[in-house]
Design an enzyme around this catalytic site. Structure first.
Site, short mmCIF file in Angstrom:
data_model
loop_
_atom_site.label_atom_id
_atom_site.label_comp_id
_atom_site.label_asym_id
_atom_site.label_seq_id
_atom_site.Cartn_x
_atom_site.Cartn_y
_atom_site.Cartn_z
N CYS A 163 0.25 3.83 2.57
CA CYS A 163 0.62 3.56 4.08
C CYS A 163 1.94 4.00 4.08
O CYS A 163 2.44 4.33 5.08
CB CYS A 163 0.44 2.02 4.15
SG CYS A 163 -1.11 1.34 3.98
N CYS A 212 0.95 -1.39 -0.04
CA CYS A 212 0.04 0.00 -0.29
C CYS A 212 0.90 1.43 0.07
O CYS A 212 1.61 1.56 1.03
CB CYS A 212 -0.70 -0.11 1.44
SG CYS A 212 -1.57 1.54 1.72
#
Length: 202
Positions: free
Chosen positions: A39, A36
């Site tokens: 993230c 991600c």
């Protein structure tokens, strides 16, 4: 493979709640995945916030691919999701990227909301105690809240609600007299019209 956090706590579906409860401060859980990109962008921001607020919170990372049951239990369907836990229970959260400033404001609000509830509970308890003993709580709410915040800080530091206006020496027997309501408060109210810290008045 279990999830390794910044704190070197190994989180699994089996031990997640136990480990979160065992930390003695509010816990910021960063639910993320290695694939991600947002993230990855958020990670250094969270680490900076956690470092700046290390007296108040602890940051733990939780890879959703390694703890799928826990992620499902807490409804983590988008990432990054950040959840603030207090005493093992989630009290606030947000999803997606946020700036350092926004995260700090969110945390301040979430943590103060919890403290506000504690302050109100103590005000009720101390008011009842004062009424039962023939005096009253100071009508100036700001003074009362200031004293109670000091009591809560001492409880965090020393494990007891020691009067914030008296020095904690470390001698348990001597310091026990300083736990609110302190050993001297009734004499002080009779003599001066208020106790030393002005929590109680005649």
């Amino acid at each position: 493979m279990p999830c390794q956090s910044k704190m070197s706590i190994i989180l699994t579906d089996e031990n997640f709640e136990k480990e979160i409860q065992a930390i003695g401060k509010p816990v910021l859980v960063d639910f993320f995945a290695t694939w991600c990109e947002p993230c990855s962008v958020l990670t250094p921001i969270l680490e900076k916030v956690a470092d700046d607020l290390k007296e108040k919170i602890v940051l733990v990372k939780a890879n959703i691919d390694e703890i799928p049951q826990t992620a499902q239990k807490f409804g983590i369907d988008r990432i990054p999701t950040i959840v603030l836990f207090e005493k093992g229970k989630p009290i606030s959260s947000f999803v997606g990227l946020r700036s350092e400033r926004d995260i700090k404001e969110w945390l301040e609000e979430a943590l103060n909301h919890d403290q506000s509830e504690k302050i109100e509970e103590l005000i009720v308890g101390y008011s009842k105690y004062a009424e039962e003993n023939g005096f009253k709580l100071n009508p100036d709410k700001k003074t009362v809240e200031r004293v109670i915040k000091g009591l809560l800080e001492n409880e965090k530091k020393y494990g007891e609600k020691y009067c914030p206006c008296r020095r904690v020496t470390g001698d348990k027997e001597e310091d026990s007299k300083k736990i609110c309501p302190c050993f001297w408060h009734k004499d002080e109210i009779n003599k001066d019209g208020h106790c030393f810290c002005r929590l109680y008045v005649k």
